[in-house]
Motif scaffolding. Structure first.
Motif, PDB file in Angstrom:
ATOM      1  N   LYS A 281       0.831  -1.208   0.000  1.00 48.56           N
ATOM      2  CA  LYS A 281       0.000   0.000   0.000  1.00 48.56           C
ATOM      3  C   LYS A 281       0.864   1.256   0.000  1.00 48.56           C
ATOM      4  CE  LYS A 281      -3.736   2.314   2.526  1.00 48.56           C
ATOM      5  NZ  LYS A 281      -4.658   2.246   3.698  1.00 48.56           N
ATOM      6  N   ALA A 282       1.921   1.242   0.805  1.00 47.37           N
ATOM      7  CA  ALA A 282       2.800   2.415   0.884  1.00 47.37           C
ATOM      8  C   ALA A 282       3.501   2.669  -0.451  1.00 47.37           C
ATOM      9  CB  ALA A 282       3.827   2.216   1.993  1.00 47.37           C
ATOM     10  N   THR A 283       3.974   1.614  -1.075  1.00 49.36           N
ATOM     11  CA  THR A 283       4.693   1.774  -2.343  1.00 49.36           C
ATOM     12  C   THR A 283       3.756   2.234  -3.452  1.00 49.36           C
ATOM     13  OG1 THR A 283       6.300   0.076  -1.725  1.00 49.36           O
ATOM     14  CG2 THR A 283       6.092   0.590  -4.076  1.00 49.36           C
ATOM     15  N   LEU A 284       2.598   1.605  -3.557  1.00 48.87           N
ATOM     16  CA  LEU A 284       1.642   1.992  -4.596  1.00 48.87           C
ATOM     17  C   LEU A 284       1.150   3.424  -4.387  1.00 48.87           C
ATOM     18  CD1 LEU A 284      -0.395  -1.331  -4.811  1.00 48.87           C
ATOM     19  CD2 LEU A 284       1.197  -0.436  -6.527  1.00 48.87           C
ATOM     20  N   SER A 285       0.978   3.818  -3.138  1.00 48.47           N
ATOM     21  CA  SER A 285       0.557   5.195  -2.845  1.00 48.47           C
ATOM     22  C   SER A 285       1.630   6.188  -3.266  1.00 48.47           C
ATOM     23  CB  SER A 285       0.251   5.348  -1.353  1.00 48.47           C
ATOM     24  OG  SER A 285      -0.829   4.524  -0.965  1.00 48.47           O
ATOM     25  N   SER A 286       2.892   5.830  -3.033  1.00 47.38           N
ATOM     26  CA  SER A 286       3.993   6.708  -3.442  1.00 47.38           C
ATOM     27  C   SER A 286       4.064   6.826  -4.961  1.00 47.38           C
ATOM     28  CB  SER A 286       5.325   6.168  -2.904  1.00 47.38           C
ATOM     29  OG  SER A 286       5.354   6.204  -1.495  1.00 47.38           O
ATOM     30  N   ILE A 287       3.826   5.706  -5.642  1.00 46.64           N
ATOM     31  CA  ILE A 287       3.819   5.742  -7.105  1.00 46.64           C
ATOM     32  C   ILE A 287       2.684   6.632  -7.601  1.00 46.64           C
ATOM     33  CG2 ILE A 287       3.509   4.370  -9.199  1.00 46.64           C
ATOM     34  CD1 ILE A 287       4.750   1.998  -7.693  1.00 46.64           C
ATOM     35  N   GLU A 288       1.510   6.450  -7.023  1.00 46.53           N
ATOM     36  CA  GLU A 288       0.343   7.233  -7.437  1.00 46.53           C
ATOM     37  C   GLU A 288       0.562   8.717  -7.178  1.00 46.53           C
ATOM     38  OE1 GLU A 288      -3.551   7.773  -9.000  1.00 46.53           O
ATOM     39  OE2 GLU A 288      -2.067   6.162  -9.119  1.00 46.53           O
ATOM     40  N   ALA A 289       1.274   9.044  -6.098  1.00 48.46           N
ATOM     41  CA  ALA A 289       1.542  10.447  -5.764  1.00 48.46           C
ATOM     42  C   ALA A 289       2.694  11.022  -6.577  1.00 48.46           C
ATOM     43  CB  ALA A 289       1.850  10.572  -4.271  1.00 48.46           C
ATOM     44  N   GLY A 290       3.392  10.167  -7.303  1.00 49.30           N
ATOM     45  CA  GLY A 290       4.487  10.636  -8.144  1.00 49.30           C
ATOM     46  C   GLY A 290       5.774  10.896  -7.403  1.00 49.30           C
ATOM     47  N   VAL A 291       5.919  10.334  -6.215  1.00 47.67           N
ATOM     48  CA  VAL A 291       7.129  10.594  -5.426  1.00 47.67           C
ATOM     49  C   VAL A 291       8.054   9.380  -5.355  1.00 47.67           C
ATOM     50  CG1 VAL A 291       6.015  12.367  -4.038  1.00 47.67           C
ATOM     51  CG2 VAL A 291       5.954   9.992  -3.258  1.00 47.67           C
ATOM     52  N   ALA A 292       7.589   8.224  -5.795  1.00 50.79           N
ATOM     53  CA  ALA A 292       8.425   7.019  -5.744  1.00 50.79           C
ATOM     54  C   ALA A 292       9.433   7.037  -6.887  1.00 50.79           C
ATOM     55  CB  ALA A 292       7.560   5.768  -5.835  1.00 50.79           C
ATOM     56  N   THR A 293      10.666   6.678  -6.590  1.00 52.68           N
ATOM     57  CA  THR A 293      11.691   6.563  -7.626  1.00 52.68           C
ATOM     58  C   THR A 293      11.731   5.130  -8.147  1.00 52.68           C
ATOM     59  OG1 THR A 293      13.453   5.954  -6.080  1.00 52.68           O
ATOM     60  CG2 THR A 293      13.058   8.315  -6.438  1.00 52.68           C
TER      61      THR A 293
ATOM     62  N   ALA B 215      11.287  -8.708   7.553  1.00 57.78           N
ATOM     63  CA  ALA B 215      12.417  -7.879   7.979  1.00 57.78           C
ATOM     64  C   ALA B 215      12.944  -7.056   6.804  1.00 57.78           C
ATOM     65  CB  ALA B 215      13.524  -8.758   8.553  1.00 57.78           C
ATOM     66  N   LEU B 216      12.957  -7.654   5.625  1.00 60.05           N
ATOM     67  CA  LEU B 216      13.377  -6.911   4.438  1.00 60.05           C
ATOM     68  C   LEU B 216      12.411  -5.765   4.154  1.00 60.05           C
ATOM     69  CD1 LEU B 216      14.355  -9.869   2.058  1.00 60.05           C
ATOM     70  CD2 LEU B 216      15.923  -8.219   3.112  1.00 60.05           C
ATOM     71  N   ALA B 217      11.114  -6.039   4.270  1.00 67.72           N
ATOM     72  CA  ALA B 217      10.111  -5.004   4.017  1.00 67.72           C
ATOM     73  C   ALA B 217      10.223  -3.869   5.024  1.00 67.72           C
ATOM     74  CB  ALA B 217       8.711  -5.616   4.062  1.00 67.72           C
ATOM     75  N   ALA B 218      10.658  -4.196   6.237  1.00 62.45           N
ATOM     76  CA  ALA B 218      10.808  -3.177   7.279  1.00 62.45           C
ATOM     77  C   ALA B 218      12.107  -2.393   7.133  1.00 62.45           C
ATOM     78  CB  ALA B 218      10.746  -3.833   8.656  1.00 62.45           C
ATOM     79  N   GLY B 219      12.948  -2.800   6.185  1.00 59.99           N
ATOM     80  CA  GLY B 219      14.205  -2.088   5.963  1.00 59.99           C
ATOM     81  C   GLY B 219      15.303  -2.465   6.923  1.00 59.99           C
ATOM     82  N   ASP B 220      15.230  -3.655   7.507  1.00 63.54           N
ATOM     83  CA  ASP B 220      16.253  -4.098   8.453  1.00 63.54           C
ATOM     84  C   ASP B 220      17.595  -4.246   7.733  1.00 63.54           C
ATOM     85  OD1 ASP B 220      17.944  -6.233   9.791  1.00 63.54           O
ATOM     86  OD2 ASP B 220      16.383  -5.964  11.304  1.00 63.54           O
ATOM     87  N   PRO B 221      18.620  -3.487   8.132  1.00 60.11           N
ATOM     88  CA  PRO B 221      19.905  -3.528   7.416  1.00 60.11           C
ATOM     89  C   PRO B 221      20.601  -4.882   7.509  1.00 60.11           C
ATOM     90  CG  PRO B 221      20.086  -2.208   9.415  1.00 60.11           C
ATOM     91  CD  PRO B 221      18.634  -2.500   9.230  1.00 60.11           C
ATOM     92  N   ASP B 222      20.469  -5.562   8.642  1.00 60.99           N
ATOM     93  CA  ASP B 222      21.104  -6.878   8.778  1.00 60.99           C
ATOM     94  C   ASP B 222      20.445  -7.894   7.846  1.00 60.99           C
ATOM     95  OD1 ASP B 222      22.860  -5.924  10.681  1.00 60.99           O
ATOM     96  OD2 ASP B 222      21.565  -6.472  12.370  1.00 60.99           O
ATOM     97  N   ALA B 223      19.119  -7.824   7.756  1.00 64.57           N
ATOM     98  CA  ALA B 223      18.402  -8.736   6.864  1.00 64.57           C
ATOM     99  C   ALA B 223      18.785  -8.463   5.412  1.00 64.57           C
ATOM    100  CB  ALA B 223      16.896  -8.585   7.056  1.00 64.57           C
ATOM    101  N   ARG B 224      18.915  -7.196   5.079  1.00 62.17           N
ATOM    102  CA  ARG B 224      19.303  -6.830   3.709  1.00 62.17           C
ATOM    103  C   ARG B 224      20.716  -7.319   3.400  1.00 62.17           C
ATOM    104  NH1 ARG B 224      17.320  -5.056  -1.340  1.00 62.17           N
ATOM    105  NH2 ARG B 224      19.131  -4.286  -2.473  1.00 62.17           N
TER     106      ARG B 224
END
Length: 382
Positions: free
Chosen positions: A59-71, A130-139
């Protein structure tokens, strides 16, 4: 749900986060956002609910795309956070080709890696939440896992990373050979249409070859660049004057080798803020000129004949105005860039007698340039 299953080629019970993410990105973001609640309920009904973290990230990613702010990077990172999407560029700078540019080997290896990552998710070695949450160790662990897979041999002995890179190299060489063959055929067509064929100016060639032999024996620039262009580091300088001159002239249009290791200085590698040396800059410029630019420029000179100005600025104009190649309209920046590349060319041409001190095409250049291009673009003799 039917659309997602069709996109993934799997039943709802087997869909992964990656499958759903790719399907959502295959439709307009507004449509995907509207469909998201129903899709989530359908997945729950199928007994494959995924996780709250995934749906929130979607939802967050699609909303950012729709708002034109997602890279593009944001979206790619989100797909990678599903836990089964190969990383587009690994920490060691291995880069997967774009999906529509993958050859058979790259497509196979990509699919193999996706399957491997799915196994690791099922085994609990990868934590998509954990990846979705941006956990650096998981990444970091996710990246290392893929690095190891790319560098490990498969049962058939192939190493995925090398196999993909080798295929890309083969495709690049094939495209280069095709472009070169086309340029050669066009050059020969243009030469055949000339009202008068250039004749070799024997005296001028002898004098130029004598000067060239003396120059090639000297250390440093420009002799080292001319030797590299002709490949004289790996073979002796020809005794025949015409062979010598054409070898060097052809090498300017298609350098055969790089500067020898002995001419590289350690300080040049450690001084990252410094400018390129004169010889490195010259070779870089020669290698940056496209077949089409060589064809357009030399064709124009050959048609105009001896006495025409062949300065870097004039070469850029001749190429931009050429009807022999398909070229977009050139602005001043484009012309300046082409002129900059031909600064190196014309300075080397002057040493060969292709142009005189006033950068005017000589009879030797009129005869020799098309011969040199033909040699540079002809397949090497086995």
């Amino acid at each position: 749900m039917d659309f997602v299953c069709a996109q993934a080629g799997r039943p709802a019970t087997a869909l992964t986060r990656r499958d759903v993410a790719r399907a959502l990105l295959a439709v307009p973001s507004g449509v995907a956002l509207v469909a998201l609640p129903d899709l989530r309920r359908a997945m729950m009904a199928a007994g494959n609910p995924l996780s709250l973290a995934f749906w929130d990230s979607a939802k967050a990613t699609l909303s950012s795309i729709e708002a034109g702010v997602a890279t593009v990077g944001d979206v790619q990172r989100w797909v990678e956070s599903t836990g089964t999407e190969p990383i587009l560029m690994t920490p060691s700078y291995f880069v997967w080709p774009e999906e529509d540019e993958r050859g058979p080997v790259a497509s196979e290896m990509f699919a193999r890696l996706v399957a491997y990552l799915e196994e690791r998710v099922a085994a609990g070695e990868i934590d998509p939440d954990a990846l979705a949450a941006g956990d650096p160790d998981a990444r970091s662990a996710y990246e290392e896992l893929q690095e190891r897979w790319l560098g490990a041999a498969l049962p058939d002995g192939r190493v995925p990373g090398f196999a993909v890179s080798d295929e890309q190299d083969e495709e690049l060489f094939a495209a280069w050979d095709e472009e070169e063959a086309f340029a050669l055929s066009e050059l020969r067509r243009i030469l055949a249409e000339l009202p008068k064929q250039p004749e070799v100016p024997v005296a001028a060639l002898d004098a130029a070859a004598t000067r060239l032999r003396a120059l090639l024996a000297l250390p440093g620039y420009p002799a080292n660049v001319l030797r590299a262009c002709a490949g004289f580091g790996d073979r002796p300088v020809p005794d025949d004057d015409m062979e010598l001159w054409l070898s060097v002239a052809a090498g300017i249009a298609g350098p055969i080798s790089d500067l020898s290791d002995g001419e590289d200085v350690l300080e040049e590698f450690t001084d990252l803020d410094g400018d390129l040396s004169e010889e490195d800059a010259a070779l870089a410029n020669l290698c940056a000129i496209q077949h089409a630019d060589w064809l357009a420029g030399v064709a124009a000179l050959v048609r105009l004949g001896p006495g025409v100005l062949a300065s870097p600025e004039r070469m850029a104009r001749l190429i931009a105005e050429s009807e022999d190649i398909d070229i977009d309209e050139q602005d001043e920046d484009d012309l300046d860039a082409t002129e900059g590349l031909f600064e190196s060319v014309v300075s080397l041409w002057r040493l060969l007698g292709v142009v005189d001190d006033d950068e005017v095409l000589t009879p030797l250049g009129w005869w020799g340039l098309p011969k040199a291009l033909e040699r540079a673009w002809s397949p090497a003799q086995e």
